[in-house]
Design a protein around this motif. Structure first.
Motif, mmCIF file in Angstrom:
data_model
loop_
_atom_site.group_PDB
_atom_site.id
_atom_site.type_symbol
_atom_site.label_atom_id
_atom_site.label_comp_id
_atom_site.label_asym_id
_atom_site.label_seq_id
_atom_site.Cartn_x
_atom_site.Cartn_y
_atom_site.Cartn_z
ATOM 1 N N UNK A 1 32.678 -3.230 21.363
ATOM 2 C CA UNK A 1 33.614 -4.360 21.459
ATOM 3 C C UNK A 1 32.938 -5.702 21.165
ATOM 4 N N UNK A 2 31.621 -5.683 20.980
ATOM 5 C CA UNK A 2 30.897 -6.935 20.710
ATOM 6 C C UNK A 2 31.436 -7.645 19.478
ATOM 7 N N UNK A 3 31.612 -6.885 18.390
ATOM 8 C CA UNK A 3 31.966 -7.530 17.135
ATOM 9 C C UNK A 3 33.457 -7.480 16.853
ATOM 10 N N UNK A 4 34.212 -6.777 17.691
ATOM 11 C CA UNK A 4 35.649 -6.689 17.431
ATOM 12 C C UNK A 4 36.394 -7.774 18.190
ATOM 13 N N UNK A 5 37.247 -8.482 17.455
ATOM 14 C CA UNK A 5 37.981 -9.557 18.114
ATOM 15 C C UNK A 5 39.037 -8.979 19.051
ATOM 16 N N UNK A 6 39.702 -7.919 18.584
ATOM 17 C CA UNK A 6 40.780 -7.370 19.398
ATOM 18 C C UNK A 6 40.359 -6.005 19.928
ATOM 19 N N UNK A 7 40.193 -5.917 21.233
ATOM 20 C CA UNK A 7 39.822 -4.630 21.802
ATOM 21 C C UNK A 7 40.678 -4.395 23.035
ATOM 22 N N UNK B 1 31.342 -1.021 25.285
ATOM 23 C CA UNK B 1 31.024 -2.448 25.418
ATOM 24 C C UNK B 1 30.329 -2.940 24.155
ATOM 25 N N UNK B 2 29.368 -2.136 23.689
ATOM 26 C CA UNK B 2 28.635 -2.489 22.475
ATOM 27 C C UNK B 2 29.597 -2.571 21.282
#
Lengths: 220, 270
Positions: free
Chosen positions: A144-150, A141-142
């Motif tokens: 995926x905070x800064x990734x646009x595509x997850x 979760x952490x």
């Protein structure tokens, strides 16, 4: 709600989860070669859990009245192994392999020291494996905070919610069995788990529908 | 007795149920927290990217406007200083082809042609010099800046005090050109708009730091307005400073002249 309707509903949910356990692997196996490593590991998880469910169901049919609790051992083991690999595919962190090996070794030692555990709920292993997986899930979760595509954002959230809540159910498994209480009460916990598991499975279907269904893949 | 025992156990089960509920709530809270944080972070990232694009666009716009102005100036220069004069030469040369022309007239016309072509030659040399001073290329920044200052002094419009102490090759030749252009732009701004009577220029390379200080006592201007005016010198100066990785500090306000300070590390190429 009358007692009969309630019982029917619970039985229906129970059967539905078993059916979905067998149906979901088929759904995910269709895209097995097309998608990422994490997808393959998650499919492996679904297949293994499906097999455990099927085994448990068949065992109940052929050996009526006998204990099926040792299936719980395989459930926990397969879940831990395949989901650890799943998170290794997602997070790409080497330490996950190390943690998995150490945990498996510890569980093995536990079973060597106390072989009877095979026929009981191994609450310690269940809770620890759940906590480790929950930790990976929060890490993801952490991440995926800064990734646009997850990928697997939905399933990851569902894993977090299901594992965290069900860990307490598994932890209290033996307690409930030992306590001198009416079966209907202990059944409540099992039923809660069934509903949670159903929710988890529905999220898995939604994730498949949104990101991995054949409509989607044919467009891409 | 037995009943109260059972009651105790039911209470334990209740506690377990409540705990499960709490865990469920907590996990939902964690997921929601991450979900909303992610939304917010992505939103700020997007805004930042948009701002950057906006800035790039502005930079491009400024470059294009400056380029166009420069082209116009060169076209004007070529027309005024060369084309129109060459017209005169062409006309005079045409007279020479006339059969009835007397030697005295021919001499006169020849003299005129000679005079005009000399001017054209001088003008074309000046235009080329303005475009890229050969001194910079041949003798380095120190000589070029000194030459520029001398030329400005010759206009006698104001007093110019300058102190140039540049260690050759302190910055790359591309950055030397940027610095030279900045100085040119500063002079041209002062001449065109400020009405200043005194200019001070100091260029130093000391302790691993290049510094250019430029001060005039003109009427000054509002910095924010000058920046927003497209194609004007100020944004050009700042952009050049950014390109040469230098810090550019401009101080000015109405009635207080201008003070520009540019500092750069040696050989700091972008």
């Amino acid at each position: 709600m009358s007692e009969i309707v309630k019982e029917n509903l619970i039985e229906f949910v129970g059967n539905l989860t078993v059916f979905l356990s067998l149906f979901l692997p088929i759904l995910y196996l269709r895209g097995f070669t097309k998608f990422s490593k994490a997808f393959k590991y998650f499919t492996a998880y679904l297949v293994l859990i499906g097999l455990v469910q099927l085994g448990s169901k068949l065992h109940k049919v052929f050996y009526e009245g006998e204990e099926t609790i040792f299936f719980f051992f395989y459930f926990i083991l397969f879940q831990f192994l395949s989901l650890s690999l799943f998170y290794k595919g997602l997070l790409k962190k080497k330490f996950i392999t190390g943690v998995t090996i150490i945990a498996i070794l510890l569980f093995a030692i536990q079973y060597i020291l106390d072989p009877i555990l095979y026929f009981r709920y191994n609450t310690l292993a269940a809770v620890f494996s759940h906590i480790i997986l929950v930790f990976y899930s929060i890490l993801y979760l952490y991440h995926s905070l800064s990734n646009k595509k997850t990928e697997f954002v939905l399933i990851n959230s569902a894993i977090l919610i299901y594992l965290l809540s069900s860990s307490l159910i598994f932890a209290s498994g033996n307690l409930i069995y030992n306590l001198n209480i009416p079966i209907s009460v202990s059944d409540t916990l099992v039923n809660i788990n069934r509903f949670l598991y159903l929710g988890f499975q529905i999220i898995i279907i939604i994730e498949w529908w949104k990101n991995y269904s054949f409509f989607k893949s044919s467009i891409e | 007795m037995n009943e109260s025992f059972i009651n105790d156990e039911i209470q334990i089960v209740n506690i377990i149920l409540i705990a499960i509920g709490l865990l469920l709530l907590m996990s939902f809270a964690i997921v929601l927290f991450f979900y909303f944080s992610r939304k917010k972070i992505i939103k700020t990232q997007l805004e930042k990217a948009e701002l950057e694009i906006e800035y790039q666009k502005e930079l491009l716009q400024n470059t294009i406007v400056t380029q166009e102005e420069e082209r116009q100036r060169i076209a004007q220069d070529l027309h005024d200083a060369i084309s129109s004069k060459l017209n005169v030469v062409s006309l005079n040369a045409n007279f020479l082809t006339d059969k009835d022309i007397t030697p005295t007239e021919a001499n006169k016309i020849g003299e005129s042609i000679h005079k005009v072509t000399s001017t054209v030659l001088e003008n074309s040399r000046r235009i080329a010099h303005d475009l890229l001073p050969p001194t910079l290329d041949k003798f380095g920044l120190q000589a070029a800046v000194e030459e520029l200052c001398e030329e400005i002094q010759e206009t006698k419009k104001f007093t110019l005090e300058y102190h140039i102490q540049y260690q050759e090759n302190f910055i790359s030749s591309a950055n030397e050109l940027h610095l030279f252009r900045i100085l040119q732009e500063l002079f041209s701004n002062t001449i065109k708009h400020s009405g200043a009577t005194n200019i001070q220029v100091a260029l130093n390379t000391e302790e691993n730091l290049l510094s250019l200080q430029y001060t005039d006592n003109g009427k000054g201007f509002n910095l924010a307005e000058a920046r927003s005016a497209k194609g004007l010198g100020m944004s050009g100066i700042e952009n050049r400073a950014i390109l040469m990785n230098a810090t550019c500090d401009i101080e000015s306000s109405q009635g207080n002249g201008i003070k520009v300070s540019i500092t750069s590390q040696p050989n700091n190429e972008n």
